[in-house]
Design an enzyme around this catalytic site. Structure first.
Site, mmCIF file in Angstrom:
data_model
loop_
_atom_site.group_PDB
_atom_site.id
_atom_site.type_symbol
_atom_site.label_atom_id
_atom_site.label_comp_id
_atom_site.label_asym_id
_atom_site.label_seq_id
_atom_site.Cartn_x
_atom_site.Cartn_y
_atom_site.Cartn_z
ATOM 1 N N PHE A 152 0.847 -1.189 0.000
ATOM 2 C CA PHE A 152 0.000 0.000 0.000
ATOM 3 C C PHE A 152 0.888 1.246 0.000
ATOM 4 C CE2 PHE A 152 -1.988 -3.509 2.189
ATOM 5 C CZ PHE A 152 -3.235 -3.595 1.580
ATOM 6 N N SER A 174 -6.911 -7.726 -1.138
ATOM 7 C CA SER A 174 -6.412 -7.146 0.109
ATOM 8 C C SER A 174 -6.859 -5.694 0.222
ATOM 9 C CB SER A 174 -4.888 -7.200 0.161
ATOM 10 O OG SER A 174 -4.431 -8.528 0.196
ATOM 11 N N CYS A 179 -3.546 -5.019 6.747
ATOM 12 C CA CYS A 179 -3.831 -5.685 5.476
ATOM 13 C C CYS A 179 -4.747 -6.874 5.741
ATOM 14 C CB CYS A 179 -2.528 -6.144 4.822
ATOM 15 S SG CYS A 179 -2.776 -7.037 3.267
ATOM 16 N N THR A 200 -7.958 -9.633 4.168
ATOM 17 C CA THR A 200 -8.451 -10.297 2.969
ATOM 18 C C THR A 200 -9.979 -10.241 2.916
ATOM 19 O OG1 THR A 200 -6.577 -11.814 2.966
ATOM 20 C CG2 THR A 200 -8.504 -12.468 1.688
ATOM 21 N N THR A 236 4.498 12.277 7.872
ATOM 22 C CA THR A 236 5.872 12.706 8.118
ATOM 23 C C THR A 236 6.079 12.985 9.597
ATOM 24 O OG1 THR A 236 6.001 13.710 5.917
ATOM 25 C CG2 THR A 236 7.622 14.429 7.542
#
Length: 237
Positions: free
Chosen positions: A2, A41, A48, A50, A157
């Site tokens: 991702f 996914s 993550c 399914t 960040t």
């Protein structure tokens, strides 16, 4: 894989936790189900997961996922309740711009929000990681100022890092506050944390070289290079 750029906010419509794990159904998700298939996914608050079932029309579009106990132990998903919003992102497509950072969707731990400070239209947030344990060492060495971290699946960040008190901070601009759940969370609430996987691989590789035995050790490598240089210069036989 991702990017940490959240696509949509879904809503928990069902959750059932037992000794084997948990079933989670997320509704109001039609926006990310147009190309969905069983087995796909989707990152849910950074985890993550399914897709085991989905319906593009029911409850504004919904899908079901299963949470293993490992996921429940590492993340906050088992504590979600019906009505909670969740950050959603589909797996990265090869045709898309890569605007965030490499996010695996493998949450390392949770952290608690310890400060919320408005800064103009932006919001500064500070988090504290839990005390390290032998089975869960400190993650602070993977966090650096102006580096990045995934918080609830969102690539952010780092604005400051303090190893001594296990805290780190980020800033959310107004646009980001509107697109993810983080800006709405209160003090003390837990969030899911995934640190940079590249730094983990780098640490492991360097450690293997420094702590290796025989020909694999750094000392042996340096000695071999020095010997080759001396032979070339005719200083040794």
């Amino acid at each position: 894989m991702f990017t940490g750029l959240i696509e949509h906010l879904g809503t928990v419509s069902h959750i059932e936790v037992d000794a084997a794990g948990a079933t989670l159904i997320i509704s109001n998700s039609a926006a990310i189900l147009d190309d969905c298939h069983i087995g796909d996914s989707i990152a849910v608050n950074g985890c993550c997961l399914t897709v085991t079932e989905f319906d593009k029309a029911e409850n504004g579009g919904c899908f079901k996922v299963w949470l293993a106990n490992e996921t429940l132990e590492r993340s906050d998903l088992g504590e979600r309740i019906v009505g909670d919003q969740l950050n959603l992102e589909r797996a990265m497509g090869t045709h898309a711009r890569f605007g965030g950072h490499f996010v695996q969707g493998h949450v390392d731990t949770t952290a608690a929000i310890v400060e919320r400070t408005p800064d103009g239209d932006s919001l500064r947030l500070k988090f504290r990681l839990p005390e390290p344990t032998p089975s869960r060492p400190s993650l602070m060495r993977y966090l650096i100022s102006k580096g990045f971290v995934a918080i609830d699946g969102a690539s952010l960040t780092l604005t400051d890092v303090s190893d001594s008190d296990r805290t780190f901070g980020v800033m959310l601009i107004q646009h980001t506050q509107e697109k993810i759940t983080l800006g709405k969370k209160k003090l003390g609430v837990k969030v899911n944390i995934e640190v940079d996987m590249v730094s983990k691989y780098l640490e492991k590789s360097v450690t293997a070289v420094l702590e290796g035995d025989g020909e694999s050790s750094l000392r042996a490598m340096v000695e071999k290079v020095v010997e080759e240089v001396l032979v070339k210069k005719g200083l040794v036989d």
